[in-house]
Design a protein around this motif. Sequence first.
Motif, PDB file in Angstrom:
ATOM      1  N   LEU B 309     -44.385   9.822  23.081  1.00 44.87           N
ATOM      2  CA  LEU B 309     -44.800   9.881  21.678  1.00 44.87           C
ATOM      3  C   LEU B 309     -45.777  11.027  21.419  1.00 44.87           C
ATOM      4  CD1 LEU B 309     -45.268   6.052  21.136  1.00 44.87           C
ATOM      5  CD2 LEU B 309     -43.484   7.468  20.144  1.00 44.87           C
ATOM      6  N   PRO B 329     -38.748   9.592  23.537  1.00 47.05           N
ATOM      7  CA  PRO B 329     -39.044   8.204  23.892  1.00 47.05           C
ATOM      8  C   PRO B 329     -37.818   7.470  24.414  1.00 47.05           C
ATOM      9  CG  PRO B 329     -40.031   8.719  21.771  1.00 47.05           C
ATOM     10  CD  PRO B 329     -39.218   9.906  22.171  1.00 47.05           C
ATOM     11  N   ARG B 330     -36.673   7.730  23.797  1.00 49.26           N
ATOM     12  CA  ARG B 330     -35.489   7.001  24.244  1.00 49.26           C
ATOM     13  C   ARG B 330     -35.080   7.399  25.640  1.00 49.26           C
ATOM     14  NH1 ARG B 330     -31.054   5.539  20.250  1.00 49.26           N
ATOM     15  NH2 ARG B 330     -32.761   4.106  19.840  1.00 49.26           N
ATOM     16  N   GLU B 362     -34.911  -1.721  21.432  1.00 46.30           N
ATOM     17  CA  GLU B 362     -34.694  -0.525  22.248  1.00 46.30           C
ATOM     18  C   GLU B 362     -33.327  -0.507  22.905  1.00 46.30           C
ATOM     19  OE1 GLU B 362     -38.924  -0.385  24.300  1.00 46.30           O
ATOM     20  OE2 GLU B 362     -38.024  -2.241  23.659  1.00 46.30           O
TER      21      GLU B 362
END
Lengths: 357, 513
Positions: B309, B329-330, B362
């Motif tokens: 992030l 982030p993924r 997620e």
Amino acid sequence: MNKVIAVFTKESFLVPVVAIILGLLTGAIAMLAGGFNPIQAYMALIEKVFGSAYNFGETIRQITPLIFTGLAVAFAFRTGLFNIGAEGQFIVGMIAATTVGVSFDLPAYIHAPLAVIAGAVAGGLWGSIAGYLKAARGVNEVITSIMLNWVALYLANWVMNAFFIPTGQQRSEMIKESSMITITWLSQMFDSARLHWGTLIAVLAAIFFYVILWKTKSGYELRAVGLNPHASEYAGMNVNRNVVKAMFIGGMFAGIGGACEILGVFHYQAIMTAQPGYGFDGIAVALIGGNTPLGVVLAAILFGILTFGAAGMKFGAGVPVELIRVVIASVIFFVAAHGIVKIFVKPILQKKKEGGH
Amino acid sequence: MSSVKKVVEMRGITKRFPGIVANDNITLSVKQGEIHALLGENGAGKSTLMNILFGLYQPDEGEILINEKAVKITSPNVANELGIGMVHQHFMLVETFTVTENIVLGNEPKNGLQIDIQSAEKAVEKLSNQYGLKVDPRAKIQDISVGMQQRVEILKTLYRGADILIFDEPTAVLTPQEIHELIEIMHNLVKEGKTIILITHKLKEIMAVCNACTIIRRGKVIDSVLIKDTNPDELAAKMVGREVSFHVDKIAAKPKETILAVENVTAMGNRGVNALNNLSLEVRAGEILGIAGVDGNGQSELIEVLTGLRKATSGRVLLNGKEITNESPRSISESGLSHIPEDRHKRGLVLDFTMSENMVLETYFHPTFNKNGFLDYGAIDKHAAKLIEEFDVRTPSIYTPARALSGGNQQKAIIAREVDKNPDLLIAAQPTRGLDVGAIEFIHRRLIEQRDNGKAVLLLSLELDEIINVSDRIAVIYEGSIVGIVDAKATSEQELGLMMSGGKRMPGGGNDE
């Protein structure tokens, strides 16, 4: 039977209904103050809308674009964006449909759908300009989408003047018959009221709205981003891309609305001196409809009836059109001010609680 | 004893919300000059009761007596007039205003049309000295520490003439030193004739400062006891309704290969200066590395860099030997990192999504749930039902919005989701913030279970007890660098406290300039 009562006493149903009643009452007071007879006026409104096949058909025509712009605003709202630009998206949809309608010569089964799709894409792209500016530069979409409304208006007039309006006239050439979406047989049934396939497309758009948001992966992302961009970012969603996507889909709805007005109602595009107003009404429709697809359709029907019926009030009871705007504004006011309405709804709900178990 | 005046008496208070009875016939009686603890699990009804006392809610039944007179507290203004003040957990301060400006806000002394700031400053200074608060009335809120900000909140209530002070979880945001000072302040307040109601989960603090304690469980009063007649174990058992163990049972760690390696990472903070300076650390499989530090020393920024992030300006982050520095982030999450976020409402949950939707936040795009762009809500619901059962998340249904759950259950849901991803590295940031002992025990057990399954766990917490009890090794962060790494079994609160305040450096701190 109990189930039916349960549905009609549910707060989500009761609040808008009570709001509408309060709005109509406020409108009645305004009319009384102006020296008009509200009962006569409302009767005239109903008479106007439901009194003849032609007027009923025209009311449906009036409702259709409101569904589209209502969906355009509601969709963006569901994803955390305030799309004030439905007006502009509607207008570029008109331009695209006119362009395709006038310029090409194609079989009807290709021409008409192509014109509708062109309107959808144009509206979508117009919406994504505001989306892109928000995502890439952090510009508030309210500001950009309002400004884009004016850009769209004058762009439309320029395009018409430059390419489609024969010298000395105020409106474009007629679009080719193959691109029209008028439903001739239905139109005849309703004494030549201008009915068209756009109404069906509007209903399908509302279903599409529901399916995309609540059934698909994209919709899951769009809603998540709208409700909590921080958590969405952390969960690996691309917040900016979703902003652009949401504005594209929202703009698409409005663009189809604009296209259907050209292809189904007017069959030409005139020089506009002012905004058509459907986009702004769409904001109110979305608000009254609680930003749900079904709510938007119902709110558009209410709005369409009030707007179209206004003419009846004018002729039937001598009430000026401005006053019906007071009624509409009161309805919006009461829907927006949930708190006030809940004061009136509370006794009903309480009775239900005591009566039920 | 009966000669002492009862300043607050709440009799038979019942408050119902749709579906639940938040307060069920609660009786609370607080004597003049007492520090009275209100103890209970999350969702037990403490806050509801105090909100009733502070005029934010109206009780459905029951009566309230202040100074032995029946009163109707219809709004916080009425509460203020009755001398009731509340020190909120989340401070309500204007950052760019001075201490005095914040204190007089809404109650400004006027000099004609102008605010008479001089006399206000004097009044604030006098109050501050009287209670030993040591607050500079001219300092800006943004320039003073969290502990000081809390004192400003206390001054705010005193300035408005409060005699009864409600403290809502006051130590949640404080360092150990600040907690000591706060306890001192509370004693001073009582000495000057004030009465304090302390809402808390922390038994240690209750034992240290309170005279009496009322325990609430599921909206009912379980017992009211004098502190001198009780002990922490008894209090905990009464609060939770069963025996609770404070001791975190765990076998010795068996650390294996390095899972996470952070090498000389530097990153910018929100204020444009470096929040992380050349920070290095390692977490190995089968161990829990705790990060201790005073709030604001780079903990949040470290997590953000690790989870993608925030961008690192230099240095590398390796997960399982694979570089993940500044990845999205993924992609980091998919490489085997799970994260229990510091702020569960901001990052952890979409509060208006159903529990079911939140459990796949997620993973919704994985083939199990995503069929050609359409989500298989049947599979998602089944998945949620399984996790909710397995992790004992108490929710009316999987279709309940996350917002409707208590903090502890929200946190359990997040942990269920993160652990279920079967990550190689689990980052737990303040995982038990604001939770009660029952939930804390549960969460600690889960973290240790992860470790025992051969996973790496990175624990960040402002609670030293938690760090010491749960971690195997402890790294101390100070001004964006690790200033020392110690064995959890061989260290003490004093040693850590010294390092946390920058007073001591130990080997293992990667920043030897």
